[in-house]
Design an enzyme around this catalytic site. Structure first.
Site, mmCIF file in Angstrom:
data_model
loop_
_atom_site.group_PDB
_atom_site.id
_atom_site.type_symbol
_atom_site.label_atom_id
_atom_site.label_comp_id
_atom_site.label_asym_id
_atom_site.label_seq_id
_atom_site.Cartn_x
_atom_site.Cartn_y
_atom_site.Cartn_z
ATOM 1 N N GLU B 287 48.702 53.962 56.237
ATOM 2 C CA GLU B 287 49.215 52.676 56.717
ATOM 3 C C GLU B 287 50.679 52.811 57.136
ATOM 4 O O GLU B 287 51.082 52.295 58.186
ATOM 5 C CB GLU B 287 49.065 51.611 55.617
ATOM 6 C CG GLU B 287 49.451 50.204 56.065
ATOM 7 C CD GLU B 287 49.372 49.174 54.926
ATOM 8 O OE1 GLU B 287 49.041 49.559 53.788
ATOM 9 O OE2 GLU B 287 49.663 47.990 55.197
ATOM 10 N N LYS B 369 47.905 42.211 35.479
ATOM 11 C CA LYS B 369 46.597 42.638 35.992
ATOM 12 C C LYS B 369 45.486 41.723 35.486
ATOM 13 O O LYS B 369 44.428 41.633 36.087
ATOM 14 C CB LYS B 369 46.336 44.099 35.618
ATOM 15 C CG LYS B 369 47.280 45.061 36.339
ATOM 16 C CD LYS B 369 46.525 46.086 37.146
ATOM 17 C CE LYS B 369 47.306 46.685 38.300
ATOM 18 N NZ LYS B 369 48.525 47.391 37.963
ATOM 19 N N GLU B 377 40.667 36.655 45.981
ATOM 20 C CA GLU B 377 40.478 37.731 46.973
ATOM 21 C C GLU B 377 39.790 38.953 46.381
ATOM 22 O O GLU B 377 39.407 39.857 47.112
ATOM 23 C CB GLU B 377 41.839 38.195 47.532
ATOM 24 C CG GLU B 377 42.711 37.130 48.141
ATOM 25 C CD GLU B 377 43.633 36.472 47.101
ATOM 26 O OE1 GLU B 377 44.391 35.586 47.494
ATOM 27 O OE2 GLU B 377 43.570 36.823 45.910
ATOM 28 N N CYS B 526 55.333 51.107 35.321
ATOM 29 C CA CYS B 526 54.222 50.724 34.440
ATOM 30 C C CYS B 526 54.413 51.239 33.020
ATOM 31 O O CYS B 526 53.891 50.657 32.073
ATOM 32 C CB CYS B 526 52.913 51.272 34.970
ATOM 33 S SG CYS B 526 52.603 50.834 36.668
#
Ligand code: SF4
Ligand code: SF4
Ligand code: SF4
Ligand code: FES
Ligand code: FES
Lengths: 156, 596
Positions: B287, B369, B377, B526
């Site tokens: 991308e 999360k 979605e 994270c």
């Protein structure tokens, strides 16, 4: 622009965009509107680049920055110890029955809200009643009712 | 701070510390522990709980050691009779306002207040019990966070976290005196305000007031249901955090033991989010290169810099705070959600399982999360792609509930397919890791050579500096990438939403000229996520980071495009990066949310 938007913008213009302006801006709104609506606090947060929670946190800290709709005139009776001993309960009872509202409520015509307050610094002349910014020391039930009736006549 | 040294005595022992050091830190240097509740190594000083009081010779009052700097000749006593009595009273006073039903509390056994009550052997209450009802005062509107005011001691760590580390300020101190609470704008439910679900406040709350919404029962029920095939995926940072809740020191890598434990618990397929982290690199790298081509060759107006989209707390932050920059976000789903979409399609088909009977669980270092998996979605498989998200902490609870002696487990390997991964995927767990993984792959795609850094270690993007920058010169490219010849790729990395906010302000103002930006919502990435073991501190996060990079170096494959299962899925199922199938399953879109 809504009225409240104009008001907030004017106040921010006057006091500046720094965080220090938060109090004077909130006080300015309360002076005009008697209370801080959700919409007005959001406006202030946007203008001063603060989070809405911070604005609400500050507003809710101060007894005199109300976040609930209030009548045109706010009547406060001191509930702290000196005034309590000098008979604040009788004053409240008299007002509740003559105004037909309980403490914390606003009259149907939106002219009055009846509240209690913490010590107003007039302990030597208690019991004390405060109407908007005006102090009425050594108030009696009869006098209290008369004062309110005067305000009722004079405010359209 | 100056280097001037101050001499003082703590409990009659002399010590010299830098000017400006607090009594608390000076005492720690001599291994005298002083309890704290409002103080936290990641936050500014508040000095409101008073549990850290000490006696200073000559002073009339006890001093809050977390808020008092040392001075020359000071004599401090951290454990005198007076101090111990005062501390005990502080704890008793807190408890007199506290709904202390520890046995029913999610923090039971992991609570700083409970620890102190136990340490000081608080017996019968000497103060009047002010807790009118033993009811919880719960806000469970958010799918990620549970807030119980009856457990709050008003230390304000959460308020400072949300403001100082995350620049969100969803929480504030409202009202005063005995009406004081920690609340949101107009006391609205958390899911109606700007909260990003990052969970950083949970990591720092000393009590059970802020915790994750737990889905342990749901997951156990699924495991116990013989008609369900329960699939589990584990995020990169779980393997270097989990050990902390199961008896290890911070920085222990427990990948193999974790896989073994998951099998013991009864998951039917034990798979790895790292697989889709590698896949993310293929999709996101492509991308980026496509966006650059459209901008440089086709002269199109494309949104640059492109920004990573793996961190759902960061995504929600952006939707609230910088909706004008949503086009800059990569359309890639997070690895968790790519995994979810593939497990109920590709994996189900390959293994001959009806996706209807699949339950997809993920173990994440993250509370956001839990919110992400419920976004509308995220149902591209035709089902909810990920059914339940558990934090690293919840997995540790499951391990204990299952009666597993974790430390004695032998290492096991993930199932195949969707269980294989590379070192590039593991480093997703540290700030800068996605960037490093993307550079390892993109540079090689474009030039045919490895990135010009020793042993693939791209040091400028590593470390805990708030905002990192790096430039990579692209030379001697393959013919199809001629338009990039001589270009200097400019990248930036931010971790923690405070730093993200600063970086976004620069992007919005046009003063930052980057091609690619990595943002992770949590401090450290994270590995410092809102679902990781508690406590957290800069030192603990450093140890976790060291473990992550060691895990990377220990793996045979360290570049995402070399993952054989990734090559296989493109061959058998997806076609090519950014192809039709990818578009349908692996990419998403964002929506503007109210800032106020
Ligand atoms: S917050 Fe701590 S002290 Fe309070 S009930 Fe829970 S475990 Fe017990
Ligand atoms: S989860 Fe994050 S954004 Fe939400 S209140 Fe806690 S620190 Fe603030
Ligand atoms: S919610 Fe937790 S961190 Fe926040 S003030 Fe209460 S006890 Fe402290
Ligand atoms: S007690 Fe009423 S004015 Fe002080
Ligand atoms: S830890 Fe020092 S006052 Fe709270």
């Amino acid at each position: 622009m809504s009225n409240i938007e104009t008001l907030v913008k004017d106040l921010v213009e006057k006091h500046g965009k720094s965080r220090n302006s938060l109090m004077p801006v909130l006080q300015g709104i309360v002076k005009e509107e008697r209370f801080l609506s959700e919409e007005s606090m959001i406006m202030v947060a946007k203008e001063l680049d603060l989070s809405a929670a911070e604005v609400y946190g500050t507003a809710s800290f101060y007894t005199f920055l109300d976040t609930e709709p209030r009548g045109k005139n706010i009547v406060r009776i001191c509930k702290t110890i000196s005034c309590h001993m000098k008979g604040k309960d009788e004053i409240i009872e008299a007002l509740e029955s003559s105004m037909k509202i309980k403490v914390g409520e606003t009259s149907h015509d939106k002219k009055f809200t009846l509240l209690t307050a913490n010590c107003l610094g007039w302990c030597h002349k208690g019991p004390v009643m405060l109407v908007n910014d005006v102090v009425f020391p050594e108030i009696t039930p009869q006098k209290a009712i008369e004062v309110i009736q005067d305000y009722a006549k004079n405010s359209k | 701070m100056s280097e001037y040294l101050v001499n003082l005595k703590v409990n009659n022992i002399a010590v010299s510390v830098k000017e400006g050091t607090t009594i608390l830190d000076a005492s720690k240097k001599l291994n005298f522990n002083i309890p704290t509740l409002c103080n936290h190594p990641d936050l500014s000083v508040a000095g409101n709980c008073r549990v850290c009081v000490v006696e200073v010779k000559g002073a009339r009052l006890l001093a809050a050691s977390c808020a008092t700097p040392v001075s020359e000749g000071m004599e401090v006593f951290t454990n005198s009779e007076k101090v111990r009595t005062a501390r005990k009273h502080v704890i008793e006073l807190l408890l007199s306002e506290h709904n202390a039903d520890c046995t029913k509390c999610f923090k039971n056994g992991h609570c700083e207040l409970q620890d102190l009550a136990s340490e000081y052997r608080v017996g019968d209450h000497v103060f009047i019990d002010l807790v009118k009802s033993k009811d919880k005062i719960l806000d469970i509107s958010s799918p990620s966070i549970s807030k119980d005011d009856s457990k709050c001691i008003r230390c304000q760590r959460c308020v400072r976290t949300c403001e100082e580390l995350q620049s969100v300020s969803a929480l504030a101190v409202v009202k005063k005196g005995d009406h004081q609470r920690i609340s949101t704008f107009m006391n609205k439910p958390l899911d109606e305000v700007v909260c990003t679900n990052c969970g950083q406040c949970i990591n720092r709350c000393p009590t059970g007031s802020l915790t994750e919404r737990t889905y342990l029962d749901e997951v156990w029920n699924a495991i116990n249901d013989p008609s369900k095939h329960v699939v589990v995926q584990t995020a990169p940072a779980v393997r270097i955090g989990l050990g902390e809740d199961l008896g290890y020191e911070p920085g222990e890598r427990v990948t193999g033991k974790m896989v073994a434990a998951l099998r013991h618990i009864g998951f039917d397929s034990v798979l790895d989010t790292d697989f889709t982290a590698d896949l993310t690199i293929m999709e996101e790298g492509t991308e980026l290169l496509t966006r650059l081509k459209r901008a440089l060759v086709d002269g199109e107006k494309v949104a640059l810099p492109m920004m990573t989209s793996c961190s759902p707390g960061w995504i929600k932050f952006q939707e609230h705070m910088f909706p004008d920059l949503l086009d800059n976000l990569s359309t890639c789903k997070s690895p968790q959600q790519m995994f979810g979409a593939l497990v109920k399609t590709y994996y189900a088909k390959k293994k001959g399982i009806d996706p209807k009977n699949m339950v997809s669980v993920s173990i994440m270092p993250c509370t956001a999360k839990k919110f992400e998996c419920g976004r509308p979605e995220m149902r591209d498989s035709g089902y909810q792609d990920v059914d339940y998200v558990l934090t690293t902490r919840e997995l540790a609870m499951m391990v204990k509930q299952a009666g597993i002696d974790f430390m004695k487990l032998d290492d096991e390997k993930y199932d195949s397919i969707m269980g294989n991964s590379t070192g590039a995927a593991v480093i997703f767990g540290a700030t800068g890791g996605v960037m490093e993984a993307a550079l390892r792959t993109a540079y090689e795609i474009v030039t045919g050579r490895e990135v010009p850094f020793t042993n693939l270690k791209i040091m400028p993007v590593r470390g805990f500096e708030g905002i990192k920058e790096a430039k990579v010169m692209i030379k001697d490219v393959k013919p199809e990438w001629a338009f990039l010849e001589g270009a200097e790729l400019s990248v930036a990395i931010a971790h923690g939403l405070h730093n993200a906010n600063e970086l976004m302000k620069a992007v919005r103002a046009g003063t930052a000229s980057y091609h690619f930006i990595e943002v992770m919502g949590c401090p450290g990435g994270c590995l410092g996520g809102g679902g990781q073991p508690i406590p957290t501190s800069p030192e603990i996060r450093q140890k976790r980071a060291t473990a992550i990079y060691a895990e990377d170096e220990g793996l045979p494959l360290r570049k995402s495009h070399e993952n054989p299962e990734v090559a296989q899925i493109y061959k058998d199922f997806l076609g090519e990066p950014l192809g039709h199938k990818s578009h349908d399953l692996l990419h998403t879109h964002y929506k503007e949310r109210k800032r106020y």
